[in-house]
Motif scaffolding. Structure first.
Motif, PDB file in Angstrom:
ATOM      1  N   GLN A 120       0.622  -1.254  -0.084  1.00 55.72           N
ATOM      2  CA  GLN A 120      -0.108  -0.014  -0.004  1.00 55.72           C
ATOM      3  C   GLN A 120       0.832   1.346   0.204  1.00 55.72           C
ATOM      4  O   GLN A 120       0.415   2.397  -0.731  1.00 55.72           O
ATOM      5  N   ILE A 121       1.898   1.332   0.657  1.00 54.80           N
ATOM      6  CA  ILE A 121       3.007   2.311   0.749  1.00 54.80           C
ATOM      7  C   ILE A 121       3.339   2.643  -0.920  1.00 54.80           C
ATOM      8  O   ILE A 121       3.283   3.698  -1.354  1.00 54.80           O
ATOM      9  N   LEU A 122       3.835   1.478  -1.618  1.00 53.29           N
ATOM     10  CA  LEU A 122       4.133   1.728  -3.021  1.00 53.29           C
ATOM     11  C   LEU A 122       3.103   1.949  -3.713  1.00 53.29           C
ATOM     12  O   LEU A 122       3.422   2.930  -4.715  1.00 53.29           O
ATOM     13  N   ALA A 123       2.091   1.454  -3.531  1.00 49.09           N
ATOM     14  CA  ALA A 123       0.762   2.086  -4.526  1.00 49.09           C
ATOM     15  C   ALA A 123       0.506   3.478  -4.236  1.00 49.09           C
ATOM     16  O   ALA A 123       0.502   4.271  -5.150  1.00 49.09           O
ATOM     17  N   GLY A 124       0.776   3.870  -3.007  1.00 49.61           N
ATOM     18  CA  GLY A 124       0.507   5.184  -2.658  1.00 49.61           C
ATOM     19  C   GLY A 124       1.660   6.361  -3.347  1.00 49.61           C
ATOM     20  O   GLY A 124       1.317   7.402  -3.416  1.00 49.61           O
ATOM     21  N   ARG A 125       2.580   5.562  -3.746  1.00 54.19           N
ATOM     22  CA  ARG A 125       3.774   6.239  -4.413  1.00 54.19           C
ATOM     23  C   ARG A 125       3.559   6.250  -5.793  1.00 54.19           C
ATOM     24  O   ARG A 125       4.430   7.001  -6.506  1.00 54.19           O
ATOM     25  N   GLY A 126       2.532   5.498  -6.478  1.00 52.66           N
ATOM     26  CA  GLY A 126       2.270   5.568  -7.710  1.00 52.66           C
ATOM     27  C   GLY A 126       3.136   4.740  -8.398  1.00 52.66           C
ATOM     28  O   GLY A 126       3.334   4.766  -9.420  1.00 52.66           O
ATOM     29  N   VAL A 127       3.763   3.571  -7.964  1.00 54.99           N
ATOM     30  CA  VAL A 127       4.636   2.669  -8.758  1.00 54.99           C
ATOM     31  C   VAL A 127       4.057   1.347  -9.237  1.00 54.99           C
ATOM     32  O   VAL A 127       4.915   0.486  -9.806  1.00 54.99           O
ATOM     33  N   SER A 128       2.809   1.108  -8.675  1.00 53.98           N
ATOM     34  CA  SER A 128       2.379  -0.021  -9.189  1.00 53.98           C
ATOM     35  C   SER A 128       1.308   0.161 -10.050  1.00 53.98           C
ATOM     36  O   SER A 128       0.207   0.919 -10.070  1.00 53.98           O
ATOM     37  N   ALA A 129       1.002  -1.029 -10.982  1.00 51.64           N
ATOM     38  CA  ALA A 129      -0.254  -0.735 -11.865  1.00 51.64           C
ATOM     39  C   ALA A 129      -1.416  -1.495 -11.142  1.00 51.64           C
ATOM     40  O   ALA A 129      -2.631  -1.346 -11.653  1.00 51.64           O
ATOM     41  N   ALA A 130      -1.273  -2.429 -10.125  1.00 50.79           N
ATOM     42  CA  ALA A 130      -2.415  -3.013  -9.371  1.00 50.79           C
ATOM     43  C   ALA A 130      -1.863  -3.660  -8.157  1.00 50.79           C
ATOM     44  O   ALA A 130      -0.766  -3.865  -8.272  1.00 50.79           O
ATOM     45  N   SER A 131      -2.548  -3.513  -7.078  1.00 50.30           N
ATOM     46  CA  SER A 131      -1.891  -4.179  -5.965  1.00 50.30           C
ATOM     47  C   SER A 131      -2.930  -5.002  -5.163  1.00 50.30           C
ATOM     48  O   SER A 131      -3.794  -4.778  -4.995  1.00 50.30           O
TER      49      SER A 131
END
Length: 279
Positions: free
Chosen positions: A107-118
């Motif tokens: 979720q931290i990485l998703a919040g940084r915008g680096v994942s296409a889906a989590s």
């Protein structure tokens, strides 16, 4: 900590495959090898898999138990930055799947915008997630019970593992999982999570509003003592106002060991189906 040679090889292989990458992040008391069976499922489905370690992770459970000092002292922010460094080497934005503290990192990485889906499986709480069930406190007590553990790597006894991970399993399977997978874990992340709501500068925070967060699925095990439904659902409520798709599912009869126990394939399929919808 720098990207390891093994991690760099995985990234290079993923880039060369032309496939969409999927990054798996383990949680406390486990190693990257805990995802081994998941790797096969996702590769068969056409994805390129990358499984970074936490800084200091040895290759085997035996090494981790023999040298726990290599695991000690690493913080949530340090691990998140390390995994992001690994992801930055990929030529395509990956899906990210994480379990427990790996679910928090997801979720931290998703919040940084680096994942296409989590997909965050039984994710540890972040700042703003308020419920604190008694079972979660008991699960964390082997670490939080001694302030000196913040700088140590702390193993679980079998009885502690049974309560925290394997409470929904038969005794024979619980013991087998303990012997196969359990390793010491750095105490720092648990202390960080425990005090996140009292510390405005905590590393245990998620940008839930970032429009580049992408689709997110939270998976909760019905019988999880470590991350009960109250925590998983509170995380979902923090996330649901994001412009991206946000979903939560509870898997009946499952405990915190749901990614490694006999029912792992059902959990993997749930995660895979979500990822396939978006990437």
């Amino acid at each position: 900590m720098a990207v390891s040679g093994h991690e760099a090889e995985q990234v290079e292989r993923a880039n060369g495959s032309g496939r969409v990458p999927v990054v798996f992040i383990h949680g406390l008391w486990l190693l990257p090898s805990s995802w081994e069976r998941w790797v096969g499922v996702f590769e068969e489905a056409g994805y390129a898999v990358v499984v970074p370690g936490w800084p200091g992770d040895p290759e085997t459970v035996a090494e981790a138990n023999a040298h726990p000092e290599t695991l000690a002292g690493h913080t949530v922010g340090e691990v998140a930055d390390h995994v992001q460094d690994v992801i930055s080497g990929l030529t395509r934005k990956p899906a990210v799947v994480g379990h427990s503290f790996g679910g928090l990192l997801t979720q931290i990485l998703a919040g940084r915008g680096v994942s296409a889906a989590s997909v965050a499986i039984d994710p540890a709480p972040f700042r703003g997630v308020l419920p604190l069930p008694v079972s979660s406190l008991r699960a964390a007590l082997p670490v939080l019970g001694n302030p000196a553990n913040r700088g140590r790597a702390v193993p679980l006894t079998y009885e502690q593992f049974r309560f925290s991970f394997a409470n929904a399993l038969p005794e024979e399977e619980a013991r087998a999982l303990f012997e196969e997978f359990a390793v010491p874990a750095p105490g720092a992340p648990l202390f960080q999570a425990a005090f996140a709501n009292l510390n405005p500068w905590t590393e245990v925070k998620v940008d839930t509003d970032n429009p580049d967060r992408g689709p997110l699925l939270i998976i909760s095990g019905e019988k999880d003592n470590t991350v009960p439904w109250a925590i998983a659902n509170a995380s979902f409520k923090q996330q649901k106002d994001n412009p991206g798709v946000t979903e939560i599912v509870e898997l009946p009869g499952r405990g915190h060991s749901l990614t490694i126990d006999h029912g792992w394939r059902d959990v993997a399929q749930t995660a895979l189906e979500f990822v396939k919808r978006f990437v």
